[in-house]
Design a protein around this motif. Structure first.
Motif, PDB file in Angstrom:
ATOM      1  N   ASP A  16      58.855  51.912  35.741  1.00 24.35           N
ATOM      2  CA  ASP A  16      58.232  51.970  37.067  1.00 24.35           C
ATOM      3  C   ASP A  16      57.228  50.853  37.329  1.00 24.35           C
ATOM      4  N   ASP A  17      57.230  49.783  36.541  1.00 26.94           N
ATOM      5  CA  ASP A  17      56.408  48.621  36.826  1.00 26.94           C
ATOM      6  C   ASP A  17      57.161  47.702  37.774  1.00 26.94           C
ATOM      7  N   VAL A  18      56.427  47.054  38.666  1.00 32.30           N
ATOM      8  CA  VAL A  18      57.000  46.011  39.508  1.00 32.30           C
ATOM      9  C   VAL A  18      56.623  44.695  38.842  1.00 32.30           C
ATOM     10  N   VAL A  19      57.627  43.978  38.340  1.00 36.41           N
ATOM     11  CA  VAL A  19      57.377  42.741  37.604  1.00 36.41           C
ATOM     12  C   VAL A  19      58.177  41.590  38.209  1.00 36.41           C
ATOM     13  N   SER A  20      57.695  40.387  37.958  1.00 35.26           N
ATOM     14  CA  SER A  20      58.410  39.187  38.376  1.00 35.26           C
ATOM     15  C   SER A  20      59.109  38.602  37.165  1.00 35.26           C
ATOM     16  N   VAL A  21      60.391  38.339  37.310  1.00 30.65           N
ATOM     17  CA  VAL A  21      61.168  37.713  36.244  1.00 30.65           C
ATOM     18  C   VAL A  21      61.948  36.556  36.846  1.00 30.65           C
ATOM     19  N   LYS A  22      62.490  35.745  35.983  1.00 28.05           N
ATOM     20  CA  LYS A  22      63.323  34.649  36.474  1.00 28.05           C
ATOM     21  C   LYS A  22      64.582  35.235  37.113  1.00 28.05           C
ATOM     22  N   PRO A  23      65.054  34.625  38.178  1.00 31.26           N
ATOM     23  CA  PRO A  23      66.196  35.200  38.908  1.00 31.26           C
ATOM     24  C   PRO A  23      67.438  35.428  38.053  1.00 31.26           C
ATOM     25  N   GLY A  24      67.752  34.515  37.171  1.00 30.12           N
ATOM     26  CA  GLY A  24      68.946  34.669  36.338  1.00 30.12           C
ATOM     27  C   GLY A  24      68.833  35.849  35.398  1.00 30.12           C
ATOM     28  N   TYR A  25      67.655  36.060  34.813  1.00 32.59           N
ATOM     29  CA  TYR A  25      67.436  37.175  33.892  1.00 32.59           C
ATOM     30  C   TYR A  25      67.575  38.499  34.626  1.00 32.59           C
ATOM     31  N   GLY A  26      66.998  38.577  35.824  1.00 32.97           N
ATOM     32  CA  GLY A  26      67.083  39.808  36.592  1.00 32.97           C
ATOM     33  C   GLY A  26      68.492  40.081  37.091  1.00 32.97           C
ATOM     34  N   ARG A  27      69.123  39.065  37.669  1.00 31.53           N
ATOM     35  CA  ARG A  27      70.430  39.229  38.302  1.00 31.53           C
ATOM     36  C   ARG A  27      71.550  39.400  37.284  1.00 31.53           C
ATOM     37  N   ASN A  28      71.459  38.687  36.149  1.00 33.20           N
ATOM     38  CA  ASN A  28      72.558  38.686  35.191  1.00 33.20           C
ATOM     39  C   ASN A  28      72.404  39.668  34.038  1.00 33.20           C
ATOM     40  N   PHE A  29      71.177  40.146  33.787  1.00 33.27           N
ATOM     41  CA  PHE A  29      70.999  41.059  32.656  1.00 33.27           C
ATOM     42  C   PHE A  29      70.362  42.383  33.063  1.00 33.27           C
ATOM     43  N   ALA A  48      55.909  54.060  45.092  1.00 34.10           N
ATOM     44  CA  ALA A  48      54.508  54.434  45.258  1.00 34.10           C
ATOM     45  C   ALA A  48      54.365  55.941  45.471  1.00 34.10           C
ATOM     46  N   GLU A  49      55.245  56.524  46.267  1.00 33.39           N
ATOM     47  CA  GLU A  49      55.194  57.972  46.511  1.00 33.39           C
ATOM     48  C   GLU A  49      55.504  58.751  45.235  1.00 33.39           C
ATOM     49  N   ASN A  50      56.505  58.306  44.482  1.00 33.33           N
ATOM     50  CA  ASN A  50      56.852  58.980  43.229  1.00 33.33           C
ATOM     51  C   ASN A  50      55.711  58.899  42.221  1.00 33.33           C
ATOM     52  N   LEU A  51      55.071  57.733  42.131  1.00 29.86           N
ATOM     53  CA  LEU A  51      53.951  57.571  41.195  1.00 29.86           C
ATOM     54  C   LEU A  51      52.774  58.443  41.594  1.00 29.86           C
ATOM     55  N   LYS A  52      52.543  58.574  42.893  1.00 33.02           N
ATOM     56  CA  LYS A  52      51.444  59.412  43.379  1.00 33.02           C
ATOM     57  C   LYS A  52      51.671  60.871  42.996  1.00 33.02           C
ATOM     58  N   GLN A  53      52.916  61.339  43.130  1.00 33.08           N
ATOM     59  CA  GLN A  53      53.229  62.724  42.796  1.00 33.08           C
ATOM     60  C   GLN A  53      53.199  62.971  41.294  1.00 33.08           C
ATOM     61  N   ARG A  54      53.492  61.927  40.532  1.00 30.40           N
ATOM     62  CA  ARG A  54      53.567  62.072  39.088  1.00 30.40           C
ATOM     63  C   ARG A  54      52.212  61.863  38.392  1.00 30.40           C
ATOM     64  N   ALA A  55      51.194  61.448  39.121  1.00 26.82           N
ATOM     65  CA  ALA A  55      49.901  61.079  38.530  1.00 26.82           C
ATOM     66  C   ALA A  55      49.246  62.230  37.774  1.00 26.82           C
ATOM     67  N   HIS A  56      49.248  63.436  38.337  1.00 26.26           N
ATOM     68  CA  HIS A  56      48.576  64.546  37.655  1.00 26.26           C
ATOM     69  C   HIS A  56      49.337  64.980  36.401  1.00 26.26           C
TER      70      HIS A  56
END
Length: 146
Positions: A16-29, A48-56
């Motif tokens: 559930d992390d939003v991360v930046s990766v190189k396009p080829g790594y994300g698209r191809n793997f 964001a909604e799922n994380l809010k509900q899962r926080a407790h």
């Protein structure tokens, strides 16, 4: 390229992390293997909604992980191995540490243990990740078999 991870990926991020990766790594793997999805604006809102509900619920999991961390700090683990002097015949890895922890009643998956490969007797420390926020150092000792 921004992606949302569906599961933990080593050296990239946690579930559930939003991360930046190189396009080829994300698209191809990551996306074809099912490890991630594209981070579109609507997907980010849903996350964001799922994380809010899962926080407790997360708070209880972190508390359990911290309690387990305290019990692991109190353990004294001694691993025996065949040795010639100080040098071991073979090596001690995270698999051996996981087996020793299982004998004490604390079953921890070996992929969460980071110790490296040890080839000499002595005192060492392994890092155990119980949760993304809870990492504990476990001291252990390797002694020669008699």
């Amino acid at each position: 390229m921004e992606i949302i991870l569906k599961q933990d990926v080593q050296n990239v991020g946690f579930k559930d992390d939003v991360v930046s990766v190189k396009p080829g790594y994300g698209r191809n793997f990551l996306i074809p293997q099912g490890f991630a999805t594209l981070a579109t604006p609507s997907a980010k809102k849903v996350l964001a909604e799922n994380l809010k509900q899962r926080a407790h619920k997360e708070a209880k999991v972190v508390a359990d992980a911290k309690a387990l961390a305290e019990t692991l700090k109190a353990l004294e683990i001694k691993l025996t191995a065949k040795a010639g002097g100080e040098k071991l015949f073979g090596s001690i890895t995270n698999i051996d540490i996981a087996e020793a922890l299982e004998k004490t009643g604390n079953a921890i998956d070996r992929k969460f243990i980071t110790s490296g490969i040890v080839k000499r007797t002595g005192k060492y420390s392994a890092s155990i990740r119980l949760h993304r926020d809870v990492i504990v150092d476990l001291p252990y000792e390797i002694v020669a078999e008699k």
